[in-house]
Design an enzyme around this catalytic site. Structure first.
Site, short mmCIF file in Angstrom:
data_model
loop_
_atom_site.label_atom_id
_atom_site.label_comp_id
_atom_site.label_asym_id
_atom_site.label_seq_id
_atom_site.Cartn_x
_atom_site.Cartn_y
_atom_site.Cartn_z
N ASN A 6 46.90 15.47 52.41
CA ASN A 6 47.95 15.06 53.54
C ASN A 6 47.66 13.78 53.05
O ASN A 6 47.04 12.63 52.28
CB ASN A 6 46.18 14.53 54.52
CG ASN A 6 46.45 13.71 55.61
OD1 ASN A 6 46.76 13.11 55.65
ND2 ASN A 6 45.68 13.81 56.33
N HIS A 9 48.12 8.09 54.13
CA HIS A 9 47.62 7.04 53.45
C HIS A 9 48.79 6.18 52.23
O HIS A 9 48.79 5.09 52.35
CB HIS A 9 46.86 6.60 52.72
CG HIS A 9 45.49 6.90 53.50
ND1 HIS A 9 44.98 6.62 55.18
CD2 HIS A 9 44.14 7.64 54.00
CE1 HIS A 9 44.69 7.14 56.04
NE2 HIS A 9 43.89 7.81 54.89
N HIS A 42 48.85 12.98 59.89
CA HIS A 42 48.69 13.58 61.11
C HIS A 42 49.02 12.48 62.08
O HIS A 42 49.19 11.00 61.68
CB HIS A 42 47.35 12.71 60.83
CG HIS A 42 46.03 12.29 62.55
ND1 HIS A 42 44.98 12.37 62.21
CD2 HIS A 42 46.56 12.78 63.98
CE1 HIS A 42 44.68 12.08 64.10
NE2 HIS A 42 45.54 12.29 64.35
N ARG A 44 49.78 10.11 64.64
CA ARG A 44 49.19 9.17 65.84
C ARG A 44 49.53 9.01 66.81
O ARG A 44 50.23 8.33 66.99
CB ARG A 44 47.89 8.27 65.33
CG ARG A 44 46.54 9.04 63.91
CD ARG A 44 46.05 8.44 63.10
NE ARG A 44 44.76 7.75 64.27
CZ ARG A 44 43.55 7.80 64.61
NH1 ARG A 44 42.86 8.96 63.76
NH2 ARG A 44 42.50 7.89 64.85
N ARG A 48 49.75 4.36 63.79
CA ARG A 48 49.62 3.20 62.70
C ARG A 48 49.83 3.82 61.04
O ARG A 48 49.86 2.77 60.50
CB ARG A 48 48.33 3.30 62.74
CG ARG A 48 47.51 4.00 61.81
CD ARG A 48 45.77 4.24 62.40
NE ARG A 48 44.76 3.89 63.06
CZ ARG A 48 44.35 3.76 63.95
NH1 ARG A 48 42.82 4.38 62.49
NH2 ARG A 48 43.28 4.49 64.77
N GLU A 69 48.67 17.43 62.17
CA GLU A 69 47.73 16.96 62.54
C GLU A 69 48.34 16.12 63.40
O GLU A 69 48.68 15.14 63.33
CB GLU A 69 46.37 16.50 62.08
CG GLU A 69 46.22 17.04 61.08
CD GLU A 69 45.32 16.03 59.34
OE1 GLU A 69 44.17 16.67 58.87
OE2 GLU A 69 44.67 14.73 60.20
N THR A 100 39.81 9.97 61.68
CA THR A 100 38.86 10.70 62.87
C THR A 100 37.67 11.21 62.19
O THR A 100 36.94 12.01 61.63
CB THR A 100 39.95 12.49 62.68
OG1 THR A 100 41.62 11.72 62.69
CG2 THR A 100 39.24 12.67 64.05
N GLU A 150 39.49 24.59 61.27
CA GLU A 150 38.83 23.15 60.31
C GLU A 150 37.41 22.96 61.04
O GLU A 150 37.02 22.04 61.37
CB GLU A 150 39.82 22.34 60.25
CG GLU A 150 39.86 21.18 58.73
CD GLU A 150 40.73 21.08 58.66
OE1 GLU A 150 41.74 21.15 59.13
OE2 GLU A 150 40.52 19.99 58.38
N HIS A 190 37.38 16.76 55.16
CA HIS A 190 37.10 15.03 56.24
C HIS A 190 36.17 14.57 55.16
O HIS A 190 34.74 15.21 55.07
CB HIS A 190 36.96 14.79 57.68
CG HIS A 190 36.60 13.26 57.68
ND1 HIS A 190 35.70 12.51 57.69
CD2 HIS A 190 38.37 13.51 58.60
CE1 HIS A 190 36.26 11.29 57.50
NE2 HIS A 190 37.74 11.22 58.56
N1 PXP Z 1 41.58 16.79 57.98
C1 PXP Z 1 41.66 16.45 58.66
C2 PXP Z 1 41.74 17.00 60.28
C3 PXP Z 1 41.39 15.06 59.30
O1 PXP Z 1 41.52 14.73 60.55
C4 PXP Z 1 41.57 14.32 57.87
C5 PXP Z 1 41.67 12.19 57.92
O2 PXP Z 1 42.89 12.02 58.45
C6 PXP Z 1 41.43 15.14 56.53
C7 PXP Z 1 41.25 16.63 56.78
C8 PXP Z 1 41.75 14.42 55.52
O3 PXP Z 1 40.18 13.71 55.21
P1 PXP Z 1 40.44 12.52 53.97
O4 PXP Z 1 41.28 11.41 54.31
O5 PXP Z 1 39.06 11.73 54.50
O6 PXP Z 1 40.21 13.67 52.96
#
Ligand code: PXP
Length: 239
Positions: A6, A9, A42, A44, A48, A69, A100, A150, A190
């Site tokens: 992901n 960031h 994601h 959003r 953001r 996402e 999330t 998931e 997550h």
């Molecule tokens: N899976 C989903 C569905 C998420 O919303 C997120 C956070 O955006 C993640 C995985 C990844 O989480 P993390 O950034 O804490 O690894």
């Protein structure tokens, strides 16, 4: 287990100054060079971090599997149907949350979830619901036609290293097995990091882990390629 990275960031950091750096597309290309299973973003409602143009550019990259996402809104459904990412993961979204915070309540809005999923499946988009490890939510997803869930690993990640870890982990594992018995394929994510990810191997047949924050955080010190490679090795069981 496969790794989906992901890269939200990278966009968070870029947006902090409003310019172009660090470049999200370069991050996606590095993910591709590291041969990860998916690049996850994601989009959003408040944009953001990831913006529409980022998702569109990533979608155009050859040999990159985009996992989008998104919230269960008409706007996002329209975007997904237009862009046709390889996969979508339907997540809950609250404007004020930092990330999330919990899984989507599919059981409480089952007919909406069924109607939302149908056109996506018709376009051959792989649909997944991001849910808490809860039997009611799992059986609700099994009625939508979505092939994947998931599982939200936030509670496990928070409990890791505490007295609650074992109970929370067994709940997660039990939920994964329960879902597989329904014929669902199971991803997880997550809050996973370079330590707590190892126990995911104790859960049978997990397909893919989606990991963002810990990889991007580590990339500041070792570079993105190295951070991804280290996490990929852990996902592949090379501790
Ligand atoms: N899976 C989903 C569905 C998420 O919303 C997120 C956070 O955006 C993640 C995985 C990844 O989480 P993390 O950034 O804490 O690894």
């Amino acid at each position: 287990m496969l790794l989906g990275v992901n890269i939200d960031h990278v966009a968070t950091l870029r947006n902090a100054r409003g310019g172009l750096e660090p470049d999200v597309l370069t991050a996606a290309r590095i993910c591709k060079e590291c041969q990860v299973a998916s690049v996850t973003t994601h989009l959003r409602e408040d944009r953001r971090h990831i913006k529409d143009a980022d998702v569109e550019a990533i979608r155009m990259l050859p040999r990159v599997r985009l996992n989008l996402e998104m919230a269960m809104t008409d706007e996002m459904q329209e975007i997904a149907l237009k862009l046709r990412p390889h996969a979508v993961c339907i997540v809950p979204e609250k404007r004020q949350e930092l990330t999330t915070e919990g899984g989507l309540d599919v059981a409480g809005q089952l007919s909406r979830a069924i109607e939302f999923t149908k056109p996506l499946l018709e376009k051959n988009i792989e649909v997944s619901f991001f849910i808490d490890p809860d039997v009611h939510q799992i059986s609700a997803v099994s009625k939508t036609g979505a092939p994947f869930i998931e599982l939200h690993t936030g509670r496990y990640s928070e409990a890791f290293g505490t007295l609650d870890e074992e109970k929370v982990f067994q709940d997660l594992k039990g939920a994964a097995i329960f879902a597989q018995n329904f014929g669902l394929k199971v991803n997880a994510g997550h809050g996973l990091n370079y330590s707590n990810v190892k126990r995911m191997h104790e859960i049978p047949n997990l397909v893919e882990l989606n990991i963002g924050h810990s990889i991007i955080a580590r990339s500041i010190f070792v570079g993105l390629e190295q951070a991804i490679k280290e996490m990929k090795a852990l996902c592949e069981g090379n501790f």
